[in-house]
Motif scaffolding. Structure first.
Motif, PDB file in Angstrom:
ATOM      1  N   ASP A 205       3.476  -9.110   1.303  1.00 36.33           N
ATOM      2  CA  ASP A 205       2.813  -7.959   1.922  1.00 36.33           C
ATOM      3  C   ASP A 205       3.086  -6.709   1.088  1.00 36.33           C
ATOM      4  O   ASP A 205       4.242  -6.313   0.923  1.00 36.33           O
ATOM      5  N   PRO A 206       2.039  -6.055   0.547  1.00 36.72           N
ATOM      6  CA  PRO A 206       2.251  -4.870  -0.302  1.00 36.72           C
ATOM      7  C   PRO A 206       3.009  -3.749   0.410  1.00 36.72           C
ATOM      8  O   PRO A 206       3.668  -2.941  -0.228  1.00 36.72           O
ATOM      9  N   ASP A 207       2.924  -3.720   1.770  1.00 40.95           N
ATOM     10  CA  ASP A 207       3.650  -2.683   2.516  1.00 40.95           C
ATOM     11  C   ASP A 207       5.165  -2.768   2.291  1.00 40.95           C
ATOM     12  O   ASP A 207       5.869  -1.767   2.386  1.00 40.95           O
ATOM     13  N   PHE A 208       5.635  -3.987   2.048  1.00 43.67           N
ATOM     14  CA  PHE A 208       7.085  -4.168   1.911  1.00 43.67           C
ATOM     15  C   PHE A 208       7.523  -4.373   0.462  1.00 43.67           C
ATOM     16  O   PHE A 208       8.650  -4.774   0.207  1.00 43.67           O
ATOM     17  N   GLU A 209       6.607  -4.129  -0.481  1.00 46.16           N
ATOM     18  CA  GLU A 209       7.002  -4.213  -1.897  1.00 46.16           C
ATOM     19  C   GLU A 209       8.076  -3.172  -2.210  1.00 46.16           C
ATOM     20  O   GLU A 209       8.943  -3.381  -3.042  1.00 46.16           O
TER      21      GLU A 209
END
Length: 624
Positions: A205-209
Motif C-alpha cells: 500500500d503506497p500509503d504506508f511506504e
C-alpha cells in the motif's frame, strides 16, 4: 605472537615514497592473547563483510531495521560464555567492547584509520583511531566509534558511542610488559516495541511506504546503558636474562561499572481504537523509570614457569567481586524482592601452553574455592600443517553462574519484578575446525543442562509479560558450517552455509535449520592499476523457524512458538574500490524488495527488517 597474517598486506606501501624504510610488519596490531596481525589496507570480500557497525563479519546475526539497535541471533554458536556471572541485558551488548575486543598497537610511524558510513536517516556512523609510538617501547592509541541514526519508523533513534584509550609499555631489558586500556561506552535506543498492525506493512500500500506512518506500540520509550572500564594486564620476568628456563609473575585487573535504565513516559499503547498496556499493570500511572546499577572488580594473580622445550606452566588465583543493585527492597504479595545481589568469588586454576613448530595448544582449568559452584575447563589445540592448511580442536566444559538479570529485576511494571535462585548452567562444547586451501569447515556439538531463557506469560496476544525460566532437561545442539570460494578469471563465488539441529523436548532453543550467504563478484584493476574494483551481489537467506521475540524492558530476546519467520531472500548489490590506502564502499541493501510484492521480512515478530536503501562510505588509513 603466533598470530595470523592477512595476505596482500605488502601492497600497502609499494607506491608510497615515505615508506622506503618501513615494512608492513612494523605496523602491528596485538590482542590481549599476544596474537599479532598487521595493518592491512587490501580490499577483499572479507573486508566487504566487515564493513558494518560492528566492524566484524556478522554472518549469523540479523540486524534490526535501524543501525545501532539490537540483533537477532541466527547462529547459536555465535555466543561466547564465561563461567562468571555477567549483568545480562544482552540486547545491549552486541556493540559493547569487551577486554578481548580491545587491540593494542606497535607502529613505526603514527597511523590513523577513519571509518565512515551513512545511516538510515538523519545521522552517520563513524569510527576513528589514531595510534602512535613515542618510542619503540611505549605506544598509545585513542579511538572513538560514534553513531546517530533516526531510523525509518517512529521512536527508533540510535545514539551510541564507544571511546577507548590504550597504552602498551615494556622496559628496555624486556623483563616487564604492560597493556592498559580505558573504555567509556554508552548506548541510547528508542524502543518502539514493533509495529502494531502487520497487515499495514505486508500489503503493498503506497500509503504506508513512508514507514513513519505505521503505528507502533511505544511512541516514547527508550533504553539506555552506560559502562566504564579500567583494565590492565602486566607481567614481570624474575630472571634478569631470557634463558631456556624462565619465571614470570603476572597480574590482570579489571574494574567495570555499568548502568541500565528503561524509560517509558506513556503507558497505554493504541491499536486502532483499542488501548492496551503492552507490559501489563504498573505501580505508577506514567513516567516509568527503571534503573539497574552494577559494578565488578576482577583480579587474577599468576606465576608462570616457562621451559623453551616443554612450554609454559601457569598457576593462578582469581578474585571476582560484584554488586548488582537497586535502591529499595520490594515487599510484594508474591514475596520479597531484595535490593541487590553481591558476592565475592575466588577460584584457583592452572594453564599449560605449548607453542612449537606446527603445534599450538592452551589447556586451562579453574575451580572456585569459595562457596559458589563454578568451574571452567577449556582446551584448545591448533595444528598448522603448512601456510594453507590448519586444524583446530576445542573442548569447553563450563559450570556457569546465571547472569544477574535472571535472578533479580525490579521495575514499576507489576509483573517485571522477580527474585530467583537458579541453578548454574552446565555447558559442554566440542568444536573442530579445518581451514584448508580448498574450503573451511567447522563442526560444533554442544550439550546444555539447566538452560536459562525468557518466555512470555501473557494470555493476551497484544501483551508482553516475560519472565526468566530454567529448562530442567538436556538440550543437544549440533552445527556444521562450510565455506568455500570458487574463482574463475576475474569472477569469484564465495559461499558460506550453516546447518543447525537442536534435540530438545520443548522448543526453548530455536534456530533456523539452514542459514546461507553467497556472494558473486567481479574484481579488476583500472587506470594503470591505480584503482582496484570489486563489484557484485550478496544473497543472505535462512529457513523459517520460531524466531525469538525481543523485549525492550530488559532488552532480552524471549522464546515464542506462535509464528515462524524466515524464508525470505535478502540481496545486496555492492561496488567497492581501493585507491592507495582508501577503500570506498557503495551498497544497494535489500534491493530485491523493488521487484517483489511480498512484504514478509522480519527480524523479530512485529519488527520488520530493513527496506531497500542505498548506503555508502569509506575506510581510510594514512601513515604519517
Amino acid at each position: 605472537g603466533g598470530g595470523k597474517r592477512e595476505r596482500d598486506t605488502t601492497s600497502t606501501f609499494k607506491d608510497d615514497k615515505n615508506f622506503k624504510t618501513s615494512t608492513f610488519d612494523q605496523y602491528r596490531i596485538i590482542t590481549l592473547q599476544r596474537d599479532t596481525t598487521y595493518v592491512d589496507t587490501s580490499l577483499t570480500i572479507k573486508k566487504e563483510y566487515e564493513y558494518n557497525y560492528l566492524r566484524k563479519d556478522i554472518f549469523g546475526l540479523l540486524p534490526f531495521s535501524n543501525e545501532g539497535q539490537t540483533y537477532t541471533t541466527l547462529d547459536y554458536g555465535y555466543k561466547k560464555y564465561s563461567s562468571f556471572p555477567e549483568i545480562g541485558f544482552s540486547g545491549k551488548h552486541f556493540n559493547y567492547m569487551q577486554p578481548n575486543d580491545i587491540k593494542y598497537y606497535s607502529v613505526a610511524t603514527p597511523i590513523t584509520e577513519l571509518y565512515f558510513k551513512t545511516t538510515m536517516e538523519q545521522g552517520q556512523s563513524v569510527d576513528a583511531l589514531i595510534a602512535v609510538n613515542t618510542s619503540e617501547r611505549f605506544s598509545i592509541s585513542v579511538a572513538f566509534r560514534g553513531l546517530r541514526s533516526l531510523g525509518k519508523y517512529i521512536n527508533q533513534l540510535s545514539s551510541t558511542g564507544n571511546f577507548r584509550f590504550t597504552t602498551s609499555y615494556n622496559t628496555l631489558n624486556k623483563r616487564y610488559y604492560l597493556n592498559f586500556h580505558f573504555t567509556g561506552q554508552d548506548f541510547l535506543n528508542g524502543e518502539n516495541g514493533g509495529i502494531t498492525t502487520l497487515d499495514q506493512f505486508e500489503i503493498d500500500d503506497p500509503d504506508f511506504e513512508n514507514r513513519a506512518r505505521l503505528e507502533v506500540y511505544l511512541r516514547d520509550a527508550k533504553s539506555f546503558m552506560k559502562g566504564k572500564r579500567y583494565f590492565f594486564d602486566h607481567n614481570f620476568r624474575i630472571n634478569s636474562k631470557e634463558a631456556q628456563n624462565n619465571l614470570y609473575l603476572t597480574h590482570q585487573f579489571n574494574y567495570e561499572t555499568k548502568f541500565f535504565e528503561y524509560n517509558q513516559a506513556t503507558l497505554a499503547s493504541t491499536i486502532g481504537q483499542t488501548r492496551i498496556n503492552r507490559f501489563g499493570d504498573s505501580y505508577i500511572g506514567a513516567n516509568i523509570n527503571d534503573h539497574t546499577r552494577y559494578n565488578r572488580m576482577y583480579n587474577k594473580l599468576g606465576a608462570i614457569y616457562e621451559n623453551k622445550t616443554l612450554g609454559k606452566f601457569q598457576f593462578f588465583v582469581e578474585d571476582f567481586r560484584y554488586n548488582y543493585f537497586y535502591n529499595k527492597v520490594l515487599i510484594l504479595d508474591s514475596g520479597t524482592v531484595p535490593s541487590k545481589l553481591s558476592d565475592e568469588i575466588n577460584t584457583v586454576g592452572g594453564q599449560y601452553e605449548y607453542r612449537k613448530n606446527k603445534w599450538n595448544g592452551v589447556f586451562a582449568y579453574s575451580n572456585s574455592i569459595s562457596n559458589q559452584a563454578l568451574s571452567n575447563f577449556d582446551a584448545k589445540l591448533n595444528y598448522k600443517l603448512n601456510e594453507k592448511n590448519e586444524f583446530q580442536f576445542q573442548y569447553q566444559m563450563l559450570n556457569k553462574i546465571p547472569d544477574h538479570v535472571y535472578n533479580l529485576y525490579q521495575s514499576s511494571f507489576v509483573n517485571y519484578n522477580w527474585a530467583n535462585d537458579f541453578n548454574n548452567e552446565k555447558i559442554n562444547n566440542l568444536q573442530a575446525i579445518a581451514k584448508t586451501q580448498w574450503f573451511t569447515a567447522s563442526l560444533k556439538v554442544t550439550s546444555i543442562k539447566d538452560y536459562l531463557y525468557f518466555s512470555n506469560d501473557a494470555t493476551d496476544e497484544q501483551q508482553q509479560i516475560i519472565s526468566p525460566k530454567q529448562y530442567d532437561k538436556t538440550i543437544n545442539y549440533l552445527s556444521v558450517n562450510l565455506s568455500r570460494e570458487f574463482k574463475w578469471w576475474k569472477l569469484a563465488l564465495d559461499n558460506t552455509i550453516l546447518y543447525q539441529e537442536v534435540d530438545q523436548e520443548n522448543s526453548v532453543l530455536n534456530v533456523p535449520k539452514i542459514t546461507t550467504r553467497n556472494s558473486l563478484y567481479f574484481t579488476d584493476y583500472f587506470f594503470k592499476k591505480a584503482l582496484f574494483l570489486q563489484t557484485g551481489f550478496t544473497l543472505n537467506y535462512f529457513t523459517k523457524y520460531y524466531m525469538n521475540d525481543y523485549n525492550p524492558v530488559v532488552t532480552e530476546a524471549f522464546v515464542q512458538t506462535d509464528r515462524k519467520i524466515g524464508d525470505f531472500p535478502m540481496v545486496d548489490f555492492f561496488i567497492n574500490a581501493r585507491i592507495r590506502q582508501t577503500r570506498i564502499f557503495l551498497k544497494a541493501e535489500h534491493f530485491n524488495t523493488m521487484f517483489s510484492s511480498d512484504r514478509n521480512y522480519y527480524t523479530a515478530p512485529n519488527y520488520p527488517y530493513r527496506d531497500f536503501m542505498i548506503r555508502f562510505g569509506l575506510v581510510w588509513n594514512f601513515f604519517q
